[in-house]
Design a protein around this motif. Structure first.
Motif, mmCIF file in Angstrom:
data_model
loop_
_atom_site.group_PDB
_atom_site.id
_atom_site.type_symbol
_atom_site.label_atom_id
_atom_site.label_comp_id
_atom_site.label_asym_id
_atom_site.label_seq_id
_atom_site.Cartn_x
_atom_site.Cartn_y
_atom_site.Cartn_z
ATOM 1 N N LEU A 86 36.945 29.160 -14.527
ATOM 2 C CA LEU A 86 37.071 27.930 -15.312
ATOM 3 C C LEU A 86 36.151 27.913 -16.533
ATOM 4 N N LEU A 125 45.651 20.923 -10.582
ATOM 5 C CA LEU A 125 44.215 20.777 -10.373
ATOM 6 C C LEU A 125 43.897 19.589 -9.459
ATOM 7 N N VAL A 154 42.866 27.936 -8.891
ATOM 8 C CA VAL A 154 42.642 27.107 -10.078
ATOM 9 C C VAL A 154 42.696 27.877 -11.390
ATOM 10 N N THR A 208 36.843 19.183 -11.609
ATOM 11 C CA THR A 208 37.466 20.087 -10.645
ATOM 12 C C THR A 208 36.473 21.116 -10.151
ATOM 13 N N ALA A 209 35.718 21.723 -11.063
ATOM 14 C CA ALA A 209 34.733 22.724 -10.670
ATOM 15 C C ALA A 209 33.683 22.131 -9.743
ATOM 16 N N ALA A 252 43.820 23.688 -20.349
ATOM 17 C CA ALA A 252 43.086 23.722 -21.611
ATOM 18 C C ALA A 252 44.022 23.826 -22.808
ATOM 19 N N VAL A 281 29.798 23.677 -14.759
ATOM 20 C CA VAL A 281 30.769 24.710 -14.404
ATOM 21 C C VAL A 281 30.068 26.031 -14.087
ATOM 22 N N PRO A 322 38.405 28.530 -19.974
ATOM 23 C CA PRO A 322 39.165 27.362 -20.438
ATOM 24 C C PRO A 322 38.279 26.179 -20.799
ATOM 25 N N LEU A 323 37.153 25.998 -20.096
ATOM 26 C CA LEU A 323 36.245 24.905 -20.459
ATOM 27 C C LEU A 323 35.636 25.156 -21.837
ATOM 28 N N LEU A 330 38.414 19.655 -16.078
ATOM 29 C CA LEU A 330 37.957 20.975 -15.647
ATOM 30 C C LEU A 330 36.572 20.891 -15.008
ATOM 31 N N GLY A 390 43.862 26.121 -14.674
ATOM 32 C CA GLY A 390 42.817 25.811 -15.645
ATOM 33 C C GLY A 390 43.159 26.284 -17.040
#
Length: 316
Positions: free
Chosen positions: A198, A286, A16, A39-40, A24, A185, A201-202, A36, A20
């Motif tokens: 992640l 993702l 990922v 997904t996490a 973003a 996350v 990018p989050l 995101l 990821g």
């Protein structure tokens, strides 16, 4: 009894990181932060479920477990299968215990930080709190209600319109409850180390979302870009800035500021309409990771259920 597909949820999270980062940069910020985070959370749940399922075949060699499941024979029979099942169960059990301990400690630490932030917010009068501090800093302090905290040093570093941008940015963090996204996350990263990739990018997506909200509030993307850039320069010029900032606080001066400024001015990759393929590829990557992990976990659970029914049938 243990199939290769059972291990997929443990390895998928390693895929990922590149998806990821691209997500973003190529997806609108609000969509990116939701995807995101989902997904996490999904991959963390699938990997934890996989570890729990891997324990069962080896655990059925214990008489107490076999009796509990009304089994006449263990789920894995034969000398090689028995050794492998027991070894996998021991390893999976150790990993699951380690992850559970980390998750409990992480959740307690996060809860303590939120309680501390809530107390600080409750002690303040009004939504905007101005600290008499010469070091430039500003951040959103979550609570019920949340507060926007800014130092006198930061107020002096910005013009009146730029202060309005900064306050609108921090208000967006509070309004959209961005601290909950970071909490999910961060806790997912404690369940599986690969999911820690992640976080960056989050964080970028959250700051970009607040940037866009600030730009809409003041009606000028150029002013917003200038305010964010000047605030970041003022903060980084002071070595003491952010030193007393609570751990759950979010700040407009965090993350890759040059990328954010470029995006506000129309030079960021997420503002380009000529890259729909990169956007779709990141989203599909993702979603595919989530689908593979969920599907493998469900398949493992179904296989385990079938094996238990067979063993129970033999008992009859």
């Amino acid at each position: 009894m243990i199939h290769t597909a059972w291990l997929l949820p443990l390895f998928v999270p390693f895929l990922v990181a590149p998806a990821g980062g691209r997500l973003a940069s190529n997806l609108p910020p609000r969509q990116a932060m939701w995807l995101l985070t989902a997904t996490a959370a999904g991959l963390a749940a699938a990997s934890t479920c996989a570890l729990a399922l891997l324990i069962v075949p080896g655990a059925t060699h214990l008489h107490a477990v076999a009796a509990l499941g009304h089994l006449l024979t263990p789920l894995s029979s034969g000398s090689p299968d028995t050794v492998i099942a027991i070894a996998v169960a021991v390893a999976a059990g150790a990993l699951l215990a380690w992850c559970a301990a980390r998750l409990v400690c992480g959740a307690r630490r996060r809860w303590t930080q939120l309680r501390h932030a809530g107390k600080l917010a409750a002690e303040a009068d009004g939504e905007l709190v101005v600290l008499p501090d010469e070091h430039p800093d500003a951040y959103a302090l979550p609570g019920s209600p949340g507060r926007v905290v800014v130092t006198t040093g930061m107020l002096r570093a910005l013009s009146a319109p730029e202060r309005e941008v900064l306050i609108a940015h921090e208000r967006a963090h509070l309004r959209e409850r961005h601290h909950l996204f970071t909490a999910v996350v961060d806790l997912a990263g404690l369940c599986h180390p690969a999911l820690r990739t992640l976080r960056e990018p989050l964080a970028y997506a959250l700051e970009r979302s607040a940037d866009e909200a600030a730009a809409n509030a003041v009606g000028s993307r150029r002013l917003t870009a200038r305010a964010i850039g000047r605030a970041a320069l003022a903060t980084r010029a002071s070595s003491a800035a952010g030193r007393t900032r609570p751990g759950v606080a979010l700040s407009a001066t965090a993350g890759p500021v040059p990328r954010r400024v470029a995006a506000l001015l129309g030079h960021g990759t997420e503002t380009r309409t000529t890259r729909p393929l990169a956007r779709r590829a990141a989203v599909l990557a993702l979603v595919a990771c989530l689908a593979f992990s969920a599907g493998a976990s469900l398949q493992a659970a179904d296989d385990l259920h079938d094996g238990i029914e067979v063993a129970q049938g033999e008992a009859r």
